[in-house]
Design a protein around this motif. Sequence first.
Motif, PDB file in Angstrom:
ATOM      1  N   ILE A  97     -15.534  29.229  89.893  1.00 44.17           N
ATOM      2  CA  ILE A  97     -15.468  30.683  89.999  1.00 44.17           C
ATOM      3  C   ILE A  97     -16.887  31.235  90.148  1.00 44.17           C
ATOM      4  N   LYS A  98     -17.044  32.221  91.022  1.00 43.58           N
ATOM      5  CA  LYS A  98     -18.366  32.785  91.304  1.00 43.58           C
ATOM      6  C   LYS A  98     -18.540  34.211  90.786  1.00 43.58           C
ATOM      7  N   VAL A  99     -17.448  34.983  90.755  1.00 44.48           N
ATOM      8  CA  VAL A  99     -17.541  36.409  90.437  1.00 44.48           C
ATOM      9  C   VAL A  99     -16.501  36.777  89.383  1.00 44.48           C
ATOM     10  N   ILE A 100     -16.917  37.569  88.407  1.00 44.57           N
ATOM     11  CA  ILE A 100     -16.008  38.083  87.383  1.00 44.57           C
ATOM     12  C   ILE A 100     -15.993  39.602  87.477  1.00 44.57           C
ATOM     13  N   CYS A 101     -14.828  40.153  87.770  1.00 47.40           N
ATOM     14  CA  CYS A 101     -14.607  41.590  87.747  1.00 47.40           C
ATOM     15  C   CYS A 101     -14.092  41.948  86.352  1.00 47.40           C
ATOM     16  N   TYR A 102     -14.559  43.061  85.816  1.00 56.64           N
ATOM     17  CA  TYR A 102     -14.140  43.486  84.473  1.00 56.64           C
ATOM     18  C   TYR A 102     -14.282  44.995  84.395  1.00 56.64           C
ATOM     19  N   ASN A 103     -13.769  45.599  83.323  1.00 51.13           N
ATOM     20  CA  ASN A 103     -13.989  47.027  83.130  1.00 51.13           C
ATOM     21  C   ASN A 103     -14.328  47.300  81.675  1.00 51.13           C
ATOM     22  N   PHE A 104     -14.829  48.498  81.423  1.00 53.14           N
ATOM     23  CA  PHE A 104     -15.163  48.904  80.061  1.00 53.14           C
ATOM     24  C   PHE A 104     -14.479  50.229  79.720  1.00 53.14           C
ATOM     25  N   MET A 105     -13.229  50.363  80.171  1.00 58.37           N
ATOM     26  CA  MET A 105     -12.435  51.552  79.867  1.00 58.37           C
ATOM     27  C   MET A 105     -11.726  51.364  78.528  1.00 58.37           C
ATOM     28  N   LYS A 229     -21.682  35.996  88.841  1.00 62.04           N
ATOM     29  CA  LYS A 229     -21.987  37.393  89.097  1.00 62.04           C
ATOM     30  C   LYS A 229     -20.890  38.253  88.462  1.00 62.04           C
ATOM     31  N   PHE A 230     -21.299  39.319  87.787  1.00 59.74           N
ATOM     32  CA  PHE A 230     -20.358  40.250  87.169  1.00 59.74           C
ATOM     33  C   PHE A 230     -20.313  41.541  87.975  1.00 59.74           C
ATOM     34  N   GLY A 231     -19.108  42.094  88.140  1.00 60.71           N
ATOM     35  CA  GLY A 231     -18.956  43.377  88.808  1.00 60.71           C
ATOM     36  C   GLY A 231     -18.111  44.301  87.960  1.00 60.71           C
ATOM     37  N   VAL A 232     -18.736  45.350  87.402  1.00 60.66           N
ATOM     38  CA  VAL A 232     -17.976  46.288  86.592  1.00 60.66           C
ATOM     39  C   VAL A 232     -17.118  47.164  87.496  1.00 60.66           C
ATOM     40  N   HIS A 233     -15.873  47.370  87.086  1.00 60.26           N
ATOM     41  CA  HIS A 233     -14.961  48.227  87.834  1.00 60.26           C
ATOM     42  C   HIS A 233     -15.107  49.660  87.344  1.00 60.26           C
ATOM     43  N   PRO A 234     -15.236  50.621  88.247  1.00 58.06           N
ATOM     44  CA  PRO A 234     -15.359  52.018  87.812  1.00 58.06           C
ATOM     45  C   PRO A 234     -14.114  52.519  87.082  1.00 58.06           C
ATOM     46  N   ASP A 235     -14.297  53.605  86.351  1.00 56.78           N
ATOM     47  CA  ASP A 235     -13.199  54.214  85.603  1.00 56.78           C
ATOM     48  C   ASP A 235     -12.128  54.739  86.555  1.00 56.78           C
ATOM     49  N   ASP A 236     -10.877  54.631  86.108  1.00 54.33           N
ATOM     50  CA  ASP A 236      -9.753  54.996  86.967  1.00 54.33           C
ATOM     51  C   ASP A 236      -8.715  55.776  86.150  1.00 54.33           C
ATOM     52  N   PRO A 237      -8.687  57.114  86.264  1.00 52.70           N
ATOM     53  CA  PRO A 237      -9.553  57.947  87.093  1.00 52.70           C
ATOM     54  C   PRO A 237     -10.914  58.177  86.440  1.00 52.70           C
ATOM     55  N   ASP A 262     -31.428  44.331  83.131  1.00 53.57           N
ATOM     56  CA  ASP A 262     -31.887  44.024  84.488  1.00 53.57           C
ATOM     57  C   ASP A 262     -31.674  42.545  84.762  1.00 53.57           C
ATOM     58  N   SER A 263     -30.586  42.252  85.469  1.00 56.10           N
ATOM     59  CA  SER A 263     -30.223  40.862  85.743  1.00 56.10           C
ATOM     60  C   SER A 263     -29.536  40.784  87.092  1.00 56.10           C
ATOM     61  N   PRO A 264     -29.786  39.747  87.873  1.00 57.03           N
ATOM     62  CA  PRO A 264     -29.063  39.590  89.141  1.00 57.03           C
ATOM     63  C   PRO A 264     -27.568  39.410  88.939  1.00 57.03           C
ATOM     64  N   ALA A 265     -27.162  39.035  87.715  1.00 56.21           N
ATOM     65  CA  ALA A 265     -25.744  38.861  87.426  1.00 56.21           C
ATOM     66  C   ALA A 265     -25.044  40.182  87.168  1.00 56.21           C
ATOM     67  N   ASN A 266     -25.798  41.205  86.797  1.00 55.99           N
ATOM     68  CA  ASN A 266     -25.240  42.488  86.387  1.00 55.99           C
ATOM     69  C   ASN A 266     -25.015  43.351  87.614  1.00 55.99           C
ATOM     70  N   GLY A 267     -23.734  43.471  88.039  1.00 54.59           N
ATOM     71  CA  GLY A 267     -23.459  44.182  89.281  1.00 54.59           C
ATOM     72  C   GLY A 267     -22.217  45.031  89.226  1.00 54.59           C
ATOM     73  N   LEU A 268     -21.746  45.407  90.402  1.00 54.85           N
ATOM     74  CA  LEU A 268     -20.699  46.408  90.576  1.00 54.85           C
ATOM     75  C   LEU A 268     -19.527  45.849  91.370  1.00 54.85           C
ATOM     76  N   THR A 269     -18.322  46.180  90.923  1.00 55.51           N
ATOM     77  CA  THR A 269     -17.145  46.091  91.773  1.00 55.51           C
ATOM     78  C   THR A 269     -16.992  47.459  92.415  1.00 55.51           C
ATOM     79  N   LEU A 270     -17.251  47.555  93.694  1.00 61.45           N
ATOM     80  CA  LEU A 270     -17.176  48.845  94.374  1.00 61.45           C
ATOM     81  C   LEU A 270     -15.714  49.174  94.641  1.00 61.45           C
ATOM     82  N   CYS A 271     -15.151  50.085  93.855  1.00 67.84           N
ATOM     83  CA  CYS A 271     -13.759  50.513  94.055  1.00 67.84           C
ATOM     84  C   CYS A 271     -13.776  51.893  94.694  1.00 67.84           C
ATOM     85  N   SER A 272     -13.466  51.944  95.969  1.00 68.57           N
ATOM     86  CA  SER A 272     -13.551  53.205  96.699  1.00 68.57           C
ATOM     87  C   SER A 272     -12.506  54.203  96.231  1.00 68.57           C
ATOM     88  N   GLY A 273     -11.376  53.719  95.692  1.00 72.73           N
ATOM     89  CA  GLY A 273     -10.352  54.630  95.211  1.00 72.73           C
ATOM     90  C   GLY A 273     -10.721  55.273  93.903  1.00 72.73           C
TER      91      GLY A 273
END
Length: 394
Positions: A97-105, A229-237, A262-273
């Motif tokens: 596995i290369k990428v972990i998507c997660y949220n903090f809602m 790599k981690f990608g945080v999912h934006p709040d919905d809504p 500040d880490s190359p692992a700390n990133g974003l899940t870009l959720c356009s919705g």
Amino acid sequence: MIEGWRWYGGFDRIALSEIAQTGAASIVTALHEIPYGEIWPRRTIAETRARINAAGFEWSVVESLPVHERIKRGEGDLTELFANYRQSMANLAAEGIKVICYNFMPLLDWTRTDLKAPVKRGGTCLRFSVEKMAAFELFMIERPGAEAGYTTGNIAAAKSWFESSTPEDRDILVTAIMAGLPGAYDRYDVKGLQRALAPYEGLDRNALRQNYRRFLEEVMPTAEDLGLKFGVHPDDPPRDILGLPRIVSNAQDIDWILSAVDSPANGLTLCSGSLGANPENDVPAIARQFADKVHFAHLRNVAKDPDGSFEEAAHLAGDTNMATLVSELLTEERRRKASGRADCEIIFRPDHGHELLDDAQRGAHPGYPLIGRMRGLAELRGIIAGLNHASGRA
């Protein structure tokens, strides 16, 4: 860009053999059967990967490795929970596995008031109605202080809806809101939700941010060591819900998160919705600003109403210019390739979709029908092909 598809494993009404016919190349999934906070066993991960590979797919993105609610609340001794989380990360990395998507809602992963709102020319979609949400908070669970989150007009409309609603209408509303609870374990009635909200009393934006910073400090060094790599999912809504603060709702929030550790692992899940539901967000501009930290993308669209309500539109028909957004992601891919970056291709998935034709008979997860998402994927595939052709990269 790599075409992905969200799959719920043994809980999904859509088979891998059917997903194969959509043309998607990569499965996005998780071990949904494992309670939050427990270690994901490597053997179970390997078995899931083998099943996915046997069906002709890759499994590169986990969505999601859930963050336990006690971590979000900063409650008690969290040593074991963080240790379990890091071990699950190690087990995932060991299986490719290369990428972990997660949220903090807090508490709710996502919130809608209608799971089957009618769509013009047929089909249904997910919808968030401010009027119904206000009715739920003010008149059904009677949350103290809820009126502060709504305008006078919202409250008047909510009262009107509540007074004219039937018990069945209210049950349908509760079911829709409860659909956003994570996992397969907890679902509440009105009284149960009131009890579930109690542990979050006093959790404000600043406290949630500090708990989030601690999470990042605990896991990002391990992610770097493992090549994850981690990608945080934006709040919905992207707004406070049920008195619970939301802290991943706009460009300023994202900037804080990416700067907190500040880490190359700390990133974003870009959720356009999710981002697109906030009228102040320019989604293509956000994609451009944080392009080098976009580790995964959810592409869908929303149509917003003046009162803050919104519904999920067809992928190319909502308020976000999808061609402009995809162009930003393709530009980032070219930049990564030119710099020699290994992860130059961005995995995306067609997020959500209208229930179309016989989708309604399947009983799939809300927002995740087969035909509606296949339509979305086909439209996005066309946008990508057209942009590549125009740039001479077809």
